[in-house]
Design an enzyme around this catalytic site. Sequence first.
Site, PDB file in Angstrom:
ATOM      1  N   HIS A   1       1.154   3.211   2.484  1.00 20.92           N
ATOM      2  CA  HIS A   1       1.452   3.498   3.891  1.00 20.92           C
ATOM      3  C   HIS A   1       2.877   4.035   4.060  1.00 20.92           C
ATOM      4  CE1 HIS A   1       0.898   3.001   8.181  1.00 20.92           C
ATOM      5  NE2 HIS A   1       2.009   2.296   8.263  1.00 20.92           N
TER       6      HIS A   1
ATOM      7  N   THR B   1       0.855  -1.200   0.000  1.00 19.55           N
ATOM      8  CA  THR B   1       0.000   0.000   0.000  1.00 19.55           C
ATOM      9  C   THR B   1       0.887   1.244   0.000  1.00 19.55           C
ATOM     10  OG1 THR B   1       0.013   0.261   2.393  1.00 19.55           O
ATOM     11  CG2 THR B   1      -1.633  -1.256   1.485  1.00 19.55           C
TER      12      THR B   1
END
Length: 155
Positions: free
Chosen positions: A89, A87
Amino acid sequence: MVKKIEGTLDGKGLKIAIVQSRFNDLITGKLAEGALDGLIRHGVDDEDIHHIMVPGSFEVPIASKRAAASGKYDAVIAISAVIRGATSHNEYIAAEMTKGIAQAALDTGVPIVYGTITSDTLEQAVERAGGKGSNRGYTAAETAIEIANVIRQVG
Ligand code: INI
């Protein structure tokens, strides 16, 4: 006559904090080893080095800022590794950590050196945490010594 101010790589008498993230410690441990090696080889006394561990990159700025604000250190070396995952993130973490340490250095007036790896893969991170020349921790130690010596002269 122009007065030129430059920092030497003489670490004698300098007090340095290393702030190391435990996250990705396969990499950050190598970076910290490189940083310690760089400091000692350039004359920093091991009694003058404090090695502070934090959970992850996101926690590096607050610990670095507290260390810098304590007045105990001539420079702080911030060590962490942010590796791309599935992701986005990692991008948020890397951006906050980078902004955070830059802000902490400006707020405190104490240099905080960016001994951090951001990479797409683990292999790329391993490459940058290798031997002396290619260890970002080692080069961060040299940068910390040089900028601390510049700041000492600039006042
Ligand atoms: N921390 C890292 O140091 N590197 C990473 O790659 C990372 N990713 O991608 O998740 C990471 N996450 C943990 C983060 O730094 C905090 O410790 C956690 O979110 C608690 O605040």
